[in-house]
Design a protein around this motif. Structure first.
Motif, PDB file in Angstrom:
ATOM      1  N   SER A 150       0.789  -1.239   0.000  1.00 60.89           N
ATOM      2  CA  SER A 150       0.000   0.000   0.000  1.00 60.89           C
ATOM      3  C   SER A 150       0.815   1.279   0.000  1.00 60.89           C
ATOM      4  O   SER A 150       0.229   2.362  -0.087  1.00 60.89           O
ATOM      5  N   GLY A 151       2.132   1.190   0.100  1.00 61.72           N
ATOM      6  CA  GLY A 151       2.910   2.426   0.150  1.00 61.72           C
ATOM      7  C   GLY A 151       2.427   3.300   1.286  1.00 61.72           C
ATOM      8  O   GLY A 151       2.160   2.814   2.389  1.00 61.72           O
ATOM      9  N   ASP A 152       2.255   4.594   1.018  1.00 60.09           N
ATOM     10  CA  ASP A 152       1.792   5.515   2.054  1.00 60.09           C
ATOM     11  C   ASP A 152       0.293   5.774   1.979  1.00 60.09           C
ATOM     12  O   ASP A 152      -0.206   6.700   2.619  1.00 60.09           O
ATOM     13  N   THR A 153      -0.432   4.964   1.217  1.00 59.88           N
ATOM     14  CA  THR A 153      -1.887   5.073   1.247  1.00 59.88           C
ATOM     15  C   THR A 153      -2.374   4.668   2.636  1.00 59.88           C
ATOM     16  O   THR A 153      -3.224   5.328   3.225  1.00 59.88           O
ATOM     17  N   LEU A 154      -1.829   3.585   3.157  1.00 55.25           N
ATOM     18  CA  LEU A 154      -2.158   3.117   4.507  1.00 55.25           C
ATOM     19  C   LEU A 154      -0.898   3.000   5.333  1.00 55.25           C
ATOM     20  O   LEU A 154       0.153   2.609   4.820  1.00 55.25           O
ATOM     21  N   PHE A 155      -1.020   3.311   6.596  1.00 51.65           N
ATOM     22  CA  PHE A 155       0.009   3.034   7.602  1.00 51.65           C
ATOM     23  C   PHE A 155      -0.638   2.104   8.619  1.00 51.65           C
ATOM     24  O   PHE A 155      -1.847   1.911   8.607  1.00 51.65           O
ATOM     25  N   ALA A 156       0.130   1.583   9.543  1.00 52.03           N
ATOM     26  CA  ALA A 156      -0.443   0.841  10.659  1.00 52.03           C
ATOM     27  C   ALA A 156      -1.250   1.835  11.495  1.00 52.03           C
ATOM     28  O   ALA A 156      -0.704   2.814  11.996  1.00 52.03           O
ATOM     29  N   MET A 157      -2.544   1.624  11.555  1.00 55.66           N
ATOM     30  CA  MET A 157      -3.458   2.452  12.340  1.00 55.66           C
ATOM     31  C   MET A 157      -3.590   3.892  11.841  1.00 55.66           C
ATOM     32  O   MET A 157      -4.028   4.771  12.568  1.00 55.66           O
ATOM     33  N   SER A 158      -3.220   4.167  10.598  1.00 58.39           N
ATOM     34  CA  SER A 158      -3.293   5.535  10.089  1.00 58.39           C
ATOM     35  C   SER A 158      -3.263   5.527   8.560  1.00 58.39           C
ATOM     36  O   SER A 158      -3.310   4.472   7.933  1.00 58.39           O
ATOM     37  N   VAL A 159      -3.176   6.725   8.003  1.00 56.98           N
ATOM     38  CA  VAL A 159      -3.056   6.908   6.555  1.00 56.98           C
ATOM     39  C   VAL A 159      -1.905   7.872   6.283  1.00 56.98           C
ATOM     40  O   VAL A 159      -1.411   8.530   7.194  1.00 56.98           O
ATOM     41  N   SER A 170      -9.563  14.197   0.983  1.00 57.75           N
ATOM     42  CA  SER A 170     -10.811  13.642   0.433  1.00 57.75           C
ATOM     43  C   SER A 170     -10.513  12.567  -0.616  1.00 57.75           C
ATOM     44  O   SER A 170     -11.188  11.533  -0.656  1.00 57.75           O
ATOM     45  N   GLU A 171      -9.491  12.770  -1.445  1.00 55.95           N
ATOM     46  CA  GLU A 171      -9.115  11.746  -2.427  1.00 55.95           C
ATOM     47  C   GLU A 171      -8.571  10.500  -1.738  1.00 55.95           C
ATOM     48  O   GLU A 171      -8.865   9.381  -2.163  1.00 55.95           O
ATOM     49  N   LEU A 172      -7.786  10.692  -0.683  1.00 54.19           N
ATOM     50  CA  LEU A 172      -7.221   9.550   0.023  1.00 54.19           C
ATOM     51  C   LEU A 172      -8.328   8.695   0.657  1.00 54.19           C
ATOM     52  O   LEU A 172      -8.334   7.468   0.516  1.00 54.19           O
ATOM     53  N   ILE A 173      -9.272   9.345   1.316  1.00 49.90           N
ATOM     54  CA  ILE A 173     -10.378   8.603   1.939  1.00 49.90           C
ATOM     55  C   ILE A 173     -11.192   7.890   0.867  1.00 49.90           C
ATOM     56  O   ILE A 173     -11.566   6.721   1.026  1.00 49.90           O
ATOM     57  N   GLN A 174     -11.438   8.560  -0.251  1.00 48.85           N
ATOM     58  CA  GLN A 174     -12.180   7.932  -1.359  1.00 48.85           C
ATOM     59  C   GLN A 174     -11.406   6.737  -1.927  1.00 48.85           C
ATOM     60  O   GLN A 174     -11.987   5.693  -2.224  1.00 48.85           O
ATOM     61  N   SER A 175     -10.096   6.874  -2.063  1.00 49.66           N
ATOM     62  CA  SER A 175      -9.260   5.776  -2.560  1.00 49.66           C
ATOM     63  C   SER A 175      -9.370   4.550  -1.657  1.00 49.66           C
ATOM     64  O   SER A 175      -9.529   3.422  -2.131  1.00 49.66           O
ATOM     65  N   ILE A 176      -9.275   4.790  -0.367  1.00 45.59           N
ATOM     66  CA  ILE A 176      -9.360   3.690   0.588  1.00 45.59           C
ATOM     67  C   ILE A 176     -10.754   3.063   0.552  1.00 45.59           C
ATOM     68  O   ILE A 176     -10.890   1.831   0.531  1.00 45.59           O
ATOM     69  N   ARG A 177     -11.762   3.896   0.524  1.00 50.15           N
ATOM     70  CA  ARG A 177     -13.147   3.409   0.525  1.00 50.15           C
ATOM     71  C   ARG A 177     -13.453   2.578  -0.726  1.00 50.15           C
ATOM     72  O   ARG A 177     -14.071   1.525  -0.639  1.00 50.15           O
ATOM     73  N   VAL A 178     -13.014   3.048  -1.885  1.00 46.82           N
ATOM     74  CA  VAL A 178     -13.379   2.398  -3.150  1.00 46.82           C
ATOM     75  C   VAL A 178     -12.449   1.236  -3.514  1.00 46.82           C
ATOM     76  O   VAL A 178     -12.895   0.224  -4.052  1.00 46.82           O
ATOM     77  N   LYS A 179     -11.168   1.364  -3.235  1.00 45.65           N
ATOM     78  CA  LYS A 179     -10.202   0.365  -3.701  1.00 45.65           C
ATOM     79  C   LYS A 179      -9.800  -0.670  -2.655  1.00 45.65           C
ATOM     80  O   LYS A 179      -9.594  -1.832  -2.987  1.00 45.65           O
ATOM     81  N   ILE A 180      -9.648  -0.259  -1.401  1.00 44.98           N
ATOM     82  CA  ILE A 180      -9.069  -1.164  -0.407  1.00 44.98           C
ATOM     83  C   ILE A 180     -10.128  -1.819   0.480  1.00 44.98           C
ATOM     84  O   ILE A 180     -10.089  -3.028   0.703  1.00 44.98           O
ATOM     85  N   LEU A 181     -11.070  -1.047   0.987  1.00 43.20           N
ATOM     86  CA  LEU A 181     -12.073  -1.621   1.889  1.00 43.20           C
ATOM     87  C   LEU A 181     -12.904  -2.747   1.264  1.00 43.20           C
ATOM     88  O   LEU A 181     -13.279  -3.674   1.984  1.00 43.20           O
ATOM     89  N   PRO A 182     -13.176  -2.731  -0.042  1.00 43.59           N
ATOM     90  CA  PRO A 182     -13.934  -3.858  -0.612  1.00 43.59           C
ATOM     91  C   PRO A 182     -13.167  -5.187  -0.664  1.00 43.59           C
ATOM     92  O   PRO A 182     -13.770  -6.231  -0.899  1.00 43.59           O
ATOM     93  N   LEU A 183     -11.847  -5.156  -0.436  1.00 46.83           N
ATOM     94  CA  LEU A 183     -11.079  -6.396  -0.449  1.00 46.83           C
ATOM     95  C   LEU A 183     -11.481  -7.260   0.743  1.00 46.83           C
ATOM     96  O   LEU A 183     -11.948  -6.757   1.761  1.00 46.83           O
ATOM     97  N   SER A 184     -11.256  -8.535   0.638  1.00 46.10           N
ATOM     98  CA  SER A 184     -11.628  -9.450   1.723  1.00 46.10           C
ATOM     99  C   SER A 184     -10.808  -9.172   2.984  1.00 46.10           C
ATOM    100  O   SER A 184      -9.729  -8.579   2.925  1.00 46.10           O
ATOM    101  N   ASP A 185     -11.313  -9.599   4.103  1.00 49.27           N
ATOM    102  CA  ASP A 185     -10.676  -9.344   5.381  1.00 49.27           C
ATOM    103  C   ASP A 185      -9.402 -10.144   5.604  1.00 49.27           C
ATOM    104  O   ASP A 185      -8.673  -9.885   6.565  1.00 49.27           O
ATOM    105  N   ASP A 186      -9.119 -11.100   4.746  1.00 50.76           N
ATOM    106  CA  ASP A 186      -7.930 -11.929   4.945  1.00 50.76           C
ATOM    107  C   ASP A 186      -6.736 -11.459   4.129  1.00 50.76           C
ATOM    108  O   ASP A 186      -5.761 -12.176   3.940  1.00 50.76           O
TER     109      ASP A 186
END
Length: 191
Positions: A150-159, A170-186
């Motif tokens: 994830s590079g610097d899109t996500l950090f441990a417990m942060s962004v 706003s773009e970062l939150i949208q990126s996480i919401r649309v691209k990363i959160l839909p991935l499976s929990d594993d």
């Protein structure tokens, strides 16, 4: 599907995570974000008898792209980055290389696009454009291995920070919401 081994190395003055995604069958290796200490990373590659196949940049800040040119030249491999990251790579004001006391320009050989699929080192990879930290930030997703760099899109417990040139919360939150959160929990995320 080739088995993957992920090795982490902390490099440079801001302690950036560099990762090796190693194909355990062939020793082909993808180098993710070699921000600094290229000489030491090259020594590790030689010591472990790895076969570098490409460099994947999640974005163009100095602490992620700084060692790419040296490793690319040494091993004759290509550097990949998102097509929207060209200005960050080439503009010292955007790539923050002044933090190291100089002005540097970085490059990529291959510019990728959102949702592009790559087959490198025996791995299948999907590129997710995740702007917000920079305009061309991206993540590399290995769907068959359930691994995300994830590079610097996500950090441990942060962004990642959004107060640099090209950043947008706003773009970062949208990126996480649309691209990363839909991935499976594993999924295992390597930030």
């Amino acid at each position: 599907m080739a088995p993957i081994k992920v090795e982490q190395y902390v490099v440079g003055m801001v302690q950036t995570n560099c990762y090796f995604a190693v194909n355990e069958e062939t020793k082909e290796t993808l180098i993710v974000d070699p921000g600094a200490n290229a000489g030491r990373l090259a020594e590790i590659i030689t010591e472990e008898k790895l076969n570098p196949a490409a460099i994947l940049l999640t974005h163009g800040h100095f602490d992620h792209a700084g060692g790419a040119a040296e490793l690319s030249a040494r091993f004759g491999i290509k550097v990949y980055a998102h097509e929207s990251e060209k200005e960050t790579l080439e503009n010292p004001s955007y790539n923050l290389s002044g933090w190291e006391g100089g002005a540097s320009v970085y490059r990529a050989d291959c510019f990728v696009s959102d949702e592009q699929e790559l087959d490198l080192a025996g791995f299948h990879i999907r590129v997710f454009h995740t702007p917000g930290h920079t305009s061309g930030g991206c993540c590399y997703y290995f769907p068959y291995h359930k691994v995300l760099f994830s590079g610097d899109t996500l950090f441990a417990m942060s962004v990642g920070r959004t107060d640099f040139p090209g950043g947008s919360m706003s773009e970062l939150i949208q990126s996480i919401r649309v691209k990363i959160l839909p991935l499976s929990d594993d999924i295992t995320v390597y930030p």
